[in-house]
Design a protein around this motif. Structure first.
Motif, mmCIF file in Angstrom:
data_model
loop_
_atom_site.group_PDB
_atom_site.id
_atom_site.type_symbol
_atom_site.label_atom_id
_atom_site.label_comp_id
_atom_site.label_asym_id
_atom_site.label_seq_id
_atom_site.Cartn_x
_atom_site.Cartn_y
_atom_site.Cartn_z
ATOM 1 N N ALA A 15 0.841 -1.203 0.000
ATOM 2 C CA ALA A 15 0.000 0.000 0.000
ATOM 3 C C ALA A 15 0.872 1.246 0.000
ATOM 4 O O ALA A 15 0.593 2.213 -0.715
ATOM 5 C CB ALA A 15 -0.932 -0.003 1.209
ATOM 6 N N GLY A 16 1.955 1.227 0.765
ATOM 7 C CA GLY A 16 2.884 2.354 0.787
ATOM 8 C C GLY A 16 3.545 2.549 -0.560
ATOM 9 O O GLY A 16 3.705 3.669 -1.046
ATOM 10 N N CYS A 17 3.914 1.466 -1.205
ATOM 11 C CA CYS A 17 4.528 1.524 -2.533
ATOM 12 C C CYS A 17 3.544 2.106 -3.537
ATOM 13 O O CYS A 17 3.900 2.935 -4.367
ATOM 14 C CB CYS A 17 4.988 0.132 -2.958
ATOM 15 S SG CYS A 17 5.885 0.110 -4.514
ATOM 16 N N LYS A 18 2.270 1.699 -3.450
ATOM 17 C CA LYS A 18 1.245 2.204 -4.367
ATOM 18 C C LYS A 18 1.065 3.706 -4.186
ATOM 19 O O LYS A 18 0.905 4.434 -5.162
ATOM 20 C CB LYS A 18 -0.070 1.450 -4.127
ATOM 21 C CG LYS A 18 -1.144 1.794 -5.121
ATOM 22 C CD LYS A 18 -0.764 1.328 -6.512
ATOM 23 C CE LYS A 18 -1.896 1.551 -7.484
ATOM 24 N NZ LYS A 18 -1.478 1.388 -8.855
ATOM 25 N N ASN A 19 1.112 4.194 -2.936
ATOM 26 C CA ASN A 19 0.995 5.634 -2.686
ATOM 27 C C ASN A 19 2.144 6.383 -3.330
ATOM 28 O O ASN A 19 1.947 7.431 -3.934
ATOM 29 C CB ASN A 19 0.937 5.936 -1.188
ATOM 30 C CG ASN A 19 -0.394 5.542 -0.577
ATOM 31 O OD1 ASN A 19 -1.392 5.404 -1.278
ATOM 32 N ND2 ASN A 19 -0.409 5.354 0.722
ATOM 33 N N VAL A 20 3.364 5.867 -3.215
ATOM 34 C CA VAL A 20 4.532 6.497 -3.816
ATOM 35 C C VAL A 20 4.392 6.489 -5.330
ATOM 36 O O VAL A 20 4.676 7.487 -6.001
ATOM 37 C CB VAL A 20 5.841 5.802 -3.374
ATOM 38 C CG1 VAL A 20 7.033 6.292 -4.174
ATOM 39 C CG2 VAL A 20 6.079 6.006 -1.887
ATOM 40 N N GLN A 21 3.926 5.381 -5.886
ATOM 41 C CA GLN A 21 3.733 5.307 -7.340
ATOM 42 C C GLN A 21 2.721 6.351 -7.803
ATOM 43 O O GLN A 21 2.935 7.027 -8.806
ATOM 44 C CB GLN A 21 3.284 3.904 -7.747
ATOM 45 C CG GLN A 21 4.374 2.862 -7.637
ATOM 46 C CD GLN A 21 3.865 1.461 -7.935
ATOM 47 O OE1 GLN A 21 2.690 1.173 -7.795
ATOM 48 N NE2 GLN A 21 4.776 0.597 -8.335
ATOM 49 N N THR A 22 1.625 6.501 -7.076
ATOM 50 C CA THR A 22 0.602 7.485 -7.419
ATOM 51 C C THR A 22 1.169 8.895 -7.324
ATOM 52 O O THR A 22 0.930 9.732 -8.201
ATOM 53 C CB THR A 22 -0.623 7.323 -6.494
ATOM 54 O OG1 THR A 22 -1.116 5.987 -6.633
ATOM 55 C CG2 THR A 22 -1.720 8.305 -6.847
ATOM 56 N N GLU A 23 1.949 9.165 -6.287
ATOM 57 C CA GLU A 23 2.587 10.476 -6.133
ATOM 58 C C GLU A 23 3.558 10.733 -7.279
ATOM 59 O O GLU A 23 3.598 11.840 -7.830
ATOM 60 C CB GLU A 23 3.331 10.560 -4.795
ATOM 61 C CG GLU A 23 2.437 10.613 -3.592
ATOM 62 C CD GLU A 23 3.211 10.452 -2.283
ATOM 63 O OE1 GLU A 23 4.453 10.548 -2.287
ATOM 64 O OE2 GLU A 23 2.549 10.227 -1.257
ATOM 65 N N THR A 93 4.341 3.134 -13.875
ATOM 66 C CA THR A 93 5.194 3.223 -12.694
ATOM 67 C C THR A 93 5.816 1.862 -12.433
ATOM 68 O O THR A 93 5.221 0.824 -12.719
ATOM 69 C CB THR A 93 4.403 3.688 -11.454
ATOM 70 O OG1 THR A 93 3.318 2.786 -11.242
ATOM 71 C CG2 THR A 93 3.875 5.108 -11.633
ATOM 72 N N GLU A 96 9.348 1.925 -6.473
ATOM 73 C CA GLU A 96 9.091 3.150 -5.720
ATOM 74 C C GLU A 96 9.576 4.411 -6.410
ATOM 75 O O GLU A 96 9.126 5.500 -6.067
ATOM 76 C CB GLU A 96 9.728 3.054 -4.330
ATOM 77 C CG GLU A 96 9.015 2.096 -3.419
ATOM 78 C CD GLU A 96 9.529 2.176 -1.998
ATOM 79 O OE1 GLU A 96 10.096 3.215 -1.619
ATOM 80 O OE2 GLU A 96 9.360 1.187 -1.275
#
Length: 140
Positions: A15-23, A93, A96
């Motif tokens: 989930a943290g990786c997905k947030n970084v990808q979205t950012e 993406t 990270e």
């Protein structure tokens, strides 16, 4: 419960990786907005103070470019092609800090010569800045 802990940890990491990808994807969309506005200063500030480039326009070797170098390069391109524009086709993406962008660059030279060029760029982003810009296109 003990057997669920590794699974919960894995889900949180993903989930943290997905947030970084979205950012990172949003960051790169802003990059192309700056490009299409020809706001070279804002675009250059998205890079680290010195970033690594691989680009056919520089030859076949990696080169370091400062923000000032970036502004100079794109200002010169804008002079040659005042309507310079990039149309993003796909953003991918990976991990990270890697964003791959497929886009079409277009422009018109003063002699009314138009170009359309498919390009692929691999951006590496660290600490909210582009540190590597590897661009590929057919320059023949």
């Amino acid at each position: 419960m003990k057997t669920l802990l590794p699974l919960i940890a894995l889900v949180m990491i993903l989930a943290g990786c997905k947030n970084v990808q979205t950012e990172n994807e949003a960051f790169i969309k802003t990059y192309f907005e700056n490009f299409n506005k020809h706001d070279w200063k804002a675009m250059s500030e998205m890079y680290a103070p010195s970033a690594e480039f691989l680009d056919p326009s520089f030859g076949t070797d990696l080169v370091q470019q400062t923000r000032e170098d970036i502004v100079k390069k794109y200002s010169e391109m804008e002079f040659l092609f005042p309507d310079l524009h990039d149309e993003v086709k796909r953003i991918h993406t990976s991990g990270e800090n890697t964003v791959i962008v497929e886009f079409i660059s277009t422009g018109t030279a003063p002699e009314n010569l138009k170009f359309t060029l498919p390009i692929c760029t691999i951006f590496t982003i660290e600490n909210g800045q582009i540190v590597k810009d590897y661009t590929y296109y057919d320059n023949f």
